[in-house]
Design a protein around this motif. Sequence first.
Motif, PDB file in Angstrom:
ATOM      1  N   LEU A  29     -44.893   2.555 -36.672  1.00 56.79           N
ATOM      2  CA  LEU A  29     -44.398   2.545 -35.293  1.00 56.79           C
ATOM      3  C   LEU A  29     -45.443   2.953 -34.277  1.00 56.79           C
ATOM      4  N   ILE A  30     -46.697   3.109 -34.674  1.00 51.50           N
ATOM      5  CA  ILE A  30     -47.714   3.574 -33.748  1.00 51.50           C
ATOM      6  C   ILE A  30     -47.913   2.579 -32.613  1.00 51.50           C
ATOM      7  N   GLY A  31     -47.821   1.285 -32.913  1.00 47.45           N
ATOM      8  CA  GLY A  31     -47.951   0.278 -31.864  1.00 47.45           C
ATOM      9  C   GLY A  31     -46.821   0.365 -30.846  1.00 47.45           C
ATOM     10  N   LEU A  32     -45.597   0.541 -31.339  1.00 42.10           N
ATOM     11  CA  LEU A  32     -44.457   0.671 -30.430  1.00 42.10           C
ATOM     12  C   LEU A  32     -44.557   1.940 -29.598  1.00 42.10           C
ATOM     13  N   LEU A  33     -44.995   3.040 -30.192  1.00 47.72           N
ATOM     14  CA  LEU A  33     -45.128   4.292 -29.450  1.00 47.72           C
ATOM     15  C   LEU A  33     -46.179   4.183 -28.344  1.00 47.72           C
ATOM     16  N   ILE A  34     -47.277   3.496 -28.620  1.00 47.38           N
ATOM     17  CA  ILE A  34     -48.295   3.300 -27.588  1.00 47.38           C
ATOM     18  C   ILE A  34     -47.755   2.429 -26.463  1.00 47.38           C
ATOM     19  N   ASN A  35     -46.997   1.395 -26.813  1.00 49.96           N
ATOM     20  CA  ASN A  35     -46.391   0.548 -25.788  1.00 49.96           C
ATOM     21  C   ASN A  35     -45.423   1.342 -24.912  1.00 49.96           C
ATOM     22  N   VAL A  36     -44.638   2.215 -25.533  1.00 48.77           N
ATOM     23  CA  VAL A  36     -43.698   3.042 -24.768  1.00 48.77           C
ATOM     24  C   VAL A  36     -44.460   4.003 -23.854  1.00 48.77           C
ATOM     25  N   ILE A 145     -56.311 -17.260 -33.451  1.00 52.66           N
ATOM     26  CA  ILE A 145     -56.349 -17.049 -32.011  1.00 52.66           C
ATOM     27  C   ILE A 145     -54.968 -17.225 -31.401  1.00 52.66           C
ATOM     28  N   SER A 146     -54.233 -18.232 -31.855  1.00 49.64           N
ATOM     29  CA  SER A 146     -52.875 -18.454 -31.341  1.00 49.64           C
ATOM     30  C   SER A 146     -51.974 -17.274 -31.681  1.00 49.64           C
ATOM     31  N   THR A 147     -52.110 -16.757 -32.896  1.00 53.54           N
ATOM     32  CA  THR A 147     -51.299 -15.592 -33.281  1.00 53.54           C
ATOM     33  C   THR A 147     -51.637 -14.373 -32.432  1.00 53.54           C
ATOM     34  N   THR A 148     -52.925 -14.174 -32.150  1.00 53.74           N
ATOM     35  CA  THR A 148     -53.330 -13.046 -31.312  1.00 53.74           C
ATOM     36  C   THR A 148     -52.792 -13.180 -29.888  1.00 53.74           C
ATOM     37  N   VAL A 149     -52.844 -14.378 -29.348  1.00 53.78           N
ATOM     38  CA  VAL A 149     -52.339 -14.597 -27.990  1.00 53.78           C
ATOM     39  C   VAL A 149     -50.838 -14.364 -27.925  1.00 53.78           C
ATOM     40  N   LEU A 150     -50.108 -14.886 -28.907  1.00 55.30           N
ATOM     41  CA  LEU A 150     -48.654 -14.682 -28.927  1.00 55.30           C
ATOM     42  C   LEU A 150     -48.311 -13.203 -29.101  1.00 55.30           C
ATOM     43  N   GLY A 151     -49.064 -12.506 -29.949  1.00 54.58           N
ATOM     44  CA  GLY A 151     -48.833 -11.075 -30.114  1.00 54.58           C
ATOM     45  C   GLY A 151     -49.107 -10.300 -28.838  1.00 54.58           C
ATOM     46  N   GLY A 152     -50.168 -10.681 -28.106  1.00 56.97           N
ATOM     47  CA  GLY A 152     -50.456 -10.022 -26.836  1.00 56.97           C
ATOM     48  C   GLY A 152     -49.376 -10.267 -25.795  1.00 56.97           C
ATOM     49  N   LEU A 153     -48.850 -11.491 -25.748  1.00 57.84           N
ATOM     50  CA  LEU A 153     -47.767 -11.786 -24.807  1.00 57.84           C
ATOM     51  C   LEU A 153     -46.501 -11.007 -25.161  1.00 57.84           C
ATOM     52  N   ARG A 155     -46.392  -8.135 -26.726  1.00 53.48           N
ATOM     53  CA  ARG A 155     -46.644  -6.726 -26.392  1.00 53.48           C
ATOM     54  C   ARG A 155     -46.520  -6.494 -24.891  1.00 53.48           C
ATOM     55  N   LEU A 156     -47.050  -7.436 -24.091  1.00 53.77           N
ATOM     56  CA  LEU A 156     -46.940  -7.313 -22.644  1.00 53.77           C
ATOM     57  C   LEU A 156     -45.486  -7.360 -22.192  1.00 53.77           C
ATOM     58  N   LEU A 157     -44.701  -8.234 -22.801  1.00 54.05           N
ATOM     59  CA  LEU A 157     -43.277  -8.306 -22.469  1.00 54.05           C
ATOM     60  C   LEU A 157     -42.557  -7.019 -22.846  1.00 54.05           C
ATOM     61  N   PHE A 162     -39.744  -2.020 -21.187  1.00 51.87           N
ATOM     62  CA  PHE A 162     -39.550  -0.570 -21.228  1.00 51.87           C
ATOM     63  C   PHE A 162     -39.841   0.075 -19.872  1.00 51.87           C
ATOM     64  N   SER A 163     -40.900  -0.359 -19.213  1.00 58.61           N
ATOM     65  CA  SER A 163     -41.228   0.225 -17.911  1.00 58.61           C
ATOM     66  C   SER A 163     -40.149  -0.104 -16.878  1.00 58.61           C
ATOM     67  N   PHE A 164     -39.523  -1.284 -16.974  1.00 57.66           N
ATOM     68  CA  PHE A 164     -38.432  -1.625 -16.055  1.00 57.66           C
ATOM     69  C   PHE A 164     -37.247  -0.686 -16.258  1.00 57.66           C
ATOM     70  N   TYR A 165     -36.908  -0.421 -17.502  1.00 62.44           N
ATOM     71  CA  TYR A 165     -35.793   0.491 -17.774  1.00 62.44           C
ATOM     72  C   TYR A 165     -36.133   1.925 -17.352  1.00 62.44           C
ATOM     73  N   PHE A 166     -37.372   2.360 -17.595  1.00 67.29           N
ATOM     74  CA  PHE A 166     -37.769   3.707 -17.192  1.00 67.29           C
ATOM     75  C   PHE A 166     -37.715   3.878 -15.676  1.00 67.29           C
ATOM     76  N   ALA A 167     -38.142   2.845 -14.936  1.00 68.25           N
ATOM     77  CA  ALA A 167     -38.144   2.947 -13.473  1.00 68.25           C
ATOM     78  C   ALA A 167     -36.754   2.766 -12.888  1.00 68.25           C
ATOM     79  N   ALA A 168     -35.992   1.802 -13.416  1.00 64.94           N
ATOM     80  CA  ALA A 168     -34.665   1.538 -12.863  1.00 64.94           C
ATOM     81  C   ALA A 168     -33.675   2.647 -13.201  1.00 64.94           C
ATOM     82  N   ASP A 169     -33.770   3.207 -14.377  1.00 63.99           N
ATOM     83  CA  ASP A 169     -32.859   4.276 -14.811  1.00 63.99           C
ATOM     84  C   ASP A 169     -33.548   5.627 -14.831  1.00 63.99           C
ATOM     85  N   GLY A 170     -34.501   5.844 -13.911  1.00 61.08           N
ATOM     86  CA  GLY A 170     -35.206   7.117 -13.867  1.00 61.08           C
ATOM     87  C   GLY A 170     -34.305   8.310 -13.634  1.00 61.08           C
ATOM     88  N   PRO A 171     -33.418   8.285 -12.614  1.00 60.38           N
ATOM     89  CA  PRO A 171     -32.515   9.436 -12.426  1.00 60.38           C
ATOM     90  C   PRO A 171     -31.595   9.685 -13.609  1.00 60.38           C
TER      91      PRO A 171
END
Length: 389
Positions: A29-36, A145-153, A155-157, A162-171
């Motif tokens: 889960l280290i990848g997910l934790l870094i994304n969070v 290369i295609s697998t790396t690009v799809l994985g990056g997309l 991860r970006l999504l 997560f950032s949308f939920y953190f900002a929208a539900d901050g309070p």
Amino acid sequence: MPSWLPRAMVLALALYACFRLGSWAFDQLIGLLINVLIAFFLALAIEPAVSRMSARGIRRGFATFLVFLAVLIAGVGFVVLLGSMLAGQIADMVEEFPKYLDSVINWVNQTFRTDLSRVEIQDSVLHSDWLQKYVQNSATGVLDISTTVLGGLFRLLTIFLFSFYFAADGPRLRRALCSVLPPARQAEVLRAWEIAVDKTGGYLYSRGLMALISGIAHYVLLVILGVPYAPALAVWVGLVSQFIPTIGTYLAGALPMLIAFTVDPWYAVWVLGFVVIYQQFENYALQPKLTSKTVDIHPAVAFGSVIAGTALMGAVGALIAIPAVATLQAFLGAYVKRYDVTDDPRVHGQSRRRGEPLLSRLRRAWRVPEEDGNGRSADAGDREAPERT
């Protein structure tokens, strides 16, 4: 065998199994934790803008959507502009490549008295074994290369979600976190959250302002020199030099130098000199004024935090290291008791006897007293003069 030994052995085995299970889960889960973690700092960065829009009556979720839409439009516009610039430049280089090759071959023939031909060189290159192996390896690497690009997309999504939920539900997130803590701890958590929002948002906003100033300055230079694609190169220099720590300045200046070299080699030297001079102006005049009220940390601490963040989490750690250290420093500074410093010259790096030179002190220490006509030393007479008076 003591009665407690079997239970101790079972407990030790259970603890070891739990440790191995936790270690395995952490590795998975280290990848997910870094994304969070990235999403959390991104939510902290847009928190001031979302809060201002929410205070004006806009729903918090819709305000967060508008902020992310603006960020997405800016990012896509930058990528499209930079991609069009690179595509046009590559097309021009491919079109002019035969002329460059002919000039190089003519120079080699005149200098070394050889008889090379462009047609023969092209045939030898096209029928060479290393070119065929390179084409085969490239064909097999397309899937990677295609697998790396799809994985990056993906991860970006994930980060944006997560950032949308953190900002929208901050309070709501803050209320949920404070509901499991006593009132004294709740105040400390809320204070740490507020400091993190101020430092992270201030860091990104100050970096954005410096990127704007850097982009405008480099745009003026590129327009004066007549370098093509000046707007895209200026945006590239501004963003890369500010948001990639330590080596961002050199990466940002490499592309304008390369494009300027295709126009005139001396233009590349001018661009290099301007990049070096502007970097000194930014480090000693611009950056201290802009970051004094947002991220007020010592340059050595900032450099060390970037190195530590890079060693721990790579490029992501280098990007979030400075706001994290600034938040920690500001939070700890509220609980560290400080005292007034004594007015001692040594505090300012000076000696105690600041006005008297060293040579005079040595002469005074080793001087032999002289006697006057009454058999007394001159120093003794000087000491007794106030008494006679």
